[in-house]
Design an enzyme around this catalytic site. Structure first.
Site, PDB file in Angstrom:
ATOM      1  N   GLU A  48      31.430   3.498  69.233  1.00 17.87           N
ATOM      2  CA  GLU A  48      32.504   4.391  68.830  1.00 17.87           C
ATOM      3  C   GLU A  48      32.947   5.308  69.968  1.00 17.87           C
ATOM      4  OE1 GLU A  48      31.967   5.777  64.800  1.00 17.87           O
ATOM      5  OE2 GLU A  48      32.680   7.735  65.444  1.00 17.87           O
ATOM      6  N   ASP A  49      32.004   5.767  70.754  1.00 18.94           N
ATOM      7  CA  ASP A  49      32.327   6.824  71.719  1.00 18.94           C
ATOM      8  C   ASP A  49      32.349   6.416  73.192  1.00 18.94           C
ATOM      9  OD1 ASP A  49      32.424   8.435  69.533  1.00 18.94           O
ATOM     10  OD2 ASP A  49      30.436   9.285  69.809  1.00 18.94           O
TER      11      ASP A  49
END
Ligand code: MN
Length: 740
Positions: free
Chosen positions: A93-94
């Site tokens: 996600e990051d």
């Protein structure tokens, strides 16, 4: 200034390693050959991927995945795969790493779990919310691999533990989400320790004053409680050891959240709650003697203390569907105080605290457990895709926290259902076809309607008819998510079939009037009747809801119809989209301030919680009624904040003007002569408060009064309540959320 502060990178490196080693120690229990290397690999990759990131606290980001992995291993008892996934849970996600990278490095299984842990992003239509879609995704993965939810819970727990550094509105949003879905899920999966901690943390951030007050009072009463507990335990301890039972006896305090709940729902003060703690007897015994030994303890305890006959709960013979097993009783202890006693074995205790993971450890391969049964049911519900994630979530949530009843088939097979379940729920629990054809039931040999609410121990024989079909009103009395989704699906199918007939009828009518049966003409007609779709038009035609004589009012040109009056070309009513409203509000200032500055923006005080000046509040953008102001502790707040965070705007009281707000007060006490008079006197004379309504009920010497009064703000209300409390005979004065 803060940013300029020099960061001691060496010290940070040391701290990271220290935390990593602590994680390894927590994994020791389940570690096998090669596992250590795998965990190291995941740690190295996460460390590198997050190397430039920091958390809101200013700490290196890697602390977070390490702590989440630690919770998985230590507090949930999960194994190496989960620890690896927890370390990598925010990587896709990051950071730049992709799911394919993960798959290449750790294989399919890990990649799948990480995928489940990665949030959905993107745009959804307004009827739904991203949060609801994300919740839905989480639930979908539950059916596939329960570890996704367990890691997600660990993630949430760590975020809640470190919520201090977030802004107030973020805190509220995260806490509400937690209360809405995560703590019920933890409960459902039998993770009692985590559920309790999540709830307490939620209260800490949503209602800090109440939280602190309860904490302080608990601390203040602790020495006295300890004395009482040891006095209670002493005689039992002796007998237990005399009889050769290995037992640990402890006094367990109730959670702060549950104490607050009790105060609210029962309208009592802290000092009036008698069961601030429970006594827990945990015995160490062999598997085959578990049940009989627990009952032996029960017998010993009740030899000393008189049990309350209606407070015995045997969850050993029939465990709760989250797997909980224990024997509960309430006995009359020293000093005339009722005390709850919980009796269980070491295994049951571990299962109650650690839930699913412990459940696997002790799993008896021959019996299908309640929990597996539940997950199987969820899988079935999820197999029926439903269009609206929010609706689905609400149905689903109903079953997360519900208390349960047990009912039996005529052959004696036991079914577990949520409290409030009806004969129809029971029928759907047996089989979809049985539910759909159900016309009634015999409960304990007596004929009852479909809507009959079952009680524990009922024996239910379902009556069916091949002519029966699901009806719209069934939805109003089933409570299980399973029955709801099955009925909705059947109704949708039914509607489709009816619409099919309507389509044919309309086509014949068009032919008759020599109108082309084109999509354009159909839409023109649907627009005229203000219907959302051609499907809906066909349906209404079929059920005779639409008068086709109107077709004569259309005139035809080049095969295209238009209405003669032209009225349908009138502009459709436009409602501002939420974004537009939000941006128009936010555009002016980032902080929506209630009071004289805000007169231009239309806002209303929500009747569900009657906020008054001084209350902690937020604004909620509604579709037709502008902005509504709710109290942060409004009964609906959790639902609104967690599902529609994008419609929430900050709101703060700044008004010094004396405006009046409507607030509800409930008074209970002993009926004394002149009491009503004294109360009304205070309200009307002493504080110059206006009263809108007042009602008193008396019953055998006690009374309960409710009144709606106009006050200026919370201080004013508190002052008034304080005075009312001093009236002779009044025992409790509490604020009500709404007039009803
Ligand atoms: Mn995370």
């Amino acid at each position: 200034m803060q940013k300029q502060q020099e960061i001691d990178l060496e010290a940070e490196k040391k701290e990271i390693l220290k935390r990593y080693r602590a994680l390894l120690r927590a994994c020791k229990r389940s570690i096998q050959k090669g596992d250590k290397e795998l965990i190291r690999k995941a740690f190295d990759i996460a460390l590198e991927a997050h190397k430039d990131m920091r958390r809101k606290t200013g700490e290196p980001y890697i602390y977070h995945p390490i702590e989440v992995a630690h919770i998985c291993a230590e507090e949930i008892g999960l194994g190496t795969t989960s620890v690896v996934c927890a370390l990598l849970h925010d990587v896709v996600e990051d950071t730049d790493l992709t799911l394919d990278d993960i798959k290449g490095l750790f294989g399919e299984k890990v990649a799948k779990i990480i995928d489940g842990l990665t949030k959905i992003s993107g745009v959804f239509d307004q009827s739904s919310s991203i949060q609801a879609e994300n919740f839905r995704k989480i639930l979908l993965t539950l059916a596939e691999d329960v570890r996704v939810i367990l890691i997600k819970l660990a993630d949430r727990l760590h975020n809640m533990r470190t919520l201090d550094s977030m802004k107030r509105d973020k805190q509220l949003k995260i806490a509400s989400e937690t209360l809405y879905l995560y703590s019920p899920l933890a409960h459902r999966l039998g993770l009692n320790a985590i559920k309790t901690e999540l709830e307490d943390l939620c209260l800490k951030y949503t209602e800090p004053e109440i939280f602190n007050e309860i904490v302080q009072k608990l601390e203040a009463g602790e020495p006295e409680r300890k004395k009482f507990i040891s006095k209670f335990i002493e005689p039992i301890k002796e007998i237990l050891s005399e009889q050769g039972l290995k037992a640990k006896i402890i006094g367990r305090p109730k959670s702060i959240y549950s104490i607050n709940n009790k105060m609210k729902t029962k309208g009592v003060t802290f000092d009036e709650i008698f069961d601030l703690f429970a006594i827990r007897v945990i015995i160490d015994t062999s598997p085959e003697k578990e049940k009989s030994d627990c009952w032996r303890v029960y017998s010993i305890v009740t030899d000393f203390y008189q049990p309350s006959p209606d407070r015995l709960r045997d969850w050993i013979s029939t465990p709760k569907s989250n797997g909980y097993e224990s024997l509960h009783t309430t006995v009359m202890g020293p000093e005339g105080k009722w005390v709850e006693v919980q009796i269980r074995t070491v295994r049951m205790d571990e299962l109650a605290e650690k839930g699913y993971a412990a459940h696997w450890k002790y799993k008896d391969s021959t019996s299908e457990s309640q929990l597996d049964d539940w997950i199987r049911k969820i899988r079935e519900i999820l197999d029926n895709p439903q269009e609206n994630a929010l609706e689905f979530l609400d149905d689903f949530k109903l079953n997360l926290f519900a208390e349960e009843i047990f009912a039996f088939t005529p052959k004696g097979e036991m079914k577990t259902l949520p409290i409030g379940a009806t004969a129809l729920d029971f029928a759907f629990d047996i089989h979809t076809k049985v539910g759909e054809k159900c016309i009634g039931a015999k409960v304990n040999h007596k004929l009852v309607p479909l809507s009959y609410k079952l009680k524990s121990g009922d024996q239910v024989e379902v009556l069916t008819s091949s002519k029966q079909t699901p009806k719209e009103d069934w939805l109003s009395y089933v409570v299980t998510a399973r029955a709801k989704s099955k009925i909705k699906n059947a109704l949708k199918e039914e509607r489709k079939k009816i619409a099919e007939d309507g389509r044919e009828m309309l086509e014949r009518k068009f032919n008759h009037l020599k109108i082309d049966f084109t999509v354009q003409n159909i839409n023109e007609l649907a627009n005229f009747f203000k219907l959302p779709s051609s499907q809906e038009l066909f349906y209404r035609v079929s059920v005779g809801n639409i008068n086709l004589k109107h077709l004569k009012d259309f005139h035809q040109e080049h095969g295209k119809i238009t209405h003669k009056s032209g009225s349908l070309n009138k502009k459709k009513e436009t409602t501002k989209s939420f974004e537009q409203m939000v941006s128009s509000v936010r555009g002016k200032s980032d902080l929506l301030v209630i009071g004289e500055n805000l007169k231009k923006i239309d806002y209303k005080l929500s009747p569900c919680c009657n906020p008054i000046s001084g209350d902690d509040v937020f604004g909620f953008i509604t579709i037709n009624e502008g902005i509504k102001i709710h109290r942060v502790n409004c009964p609906n707040a959790v639902q609104l904040l967690s599902n529609y965070a994008y419609r929430v705007v900050k709101a703060k009281w700044t008004s010094q003007e004396l405006i009046s707000f409507l607030a509800g007060i409930k008074i209970t006490g002993i009926d004394e002569v002149g009491l009503v008079n004294n109360i009304t006197k205070i309200i009307s004379n002493e504080l110059n408060v206006n009263m809108r309504s007042i009602s008193f009920d008396t019953n055998d010497g006690t009374f309960e009064g409710t009144m709606m009064v106009f006050v200026h703000d919370t201080d004013h209300l508190t002052e008034l309540m304080k005075k009312l409390k001093k009236v002779n005979g009044v025992l409790a004065v509490t604020r009500m959320d709404s007039a009803n």
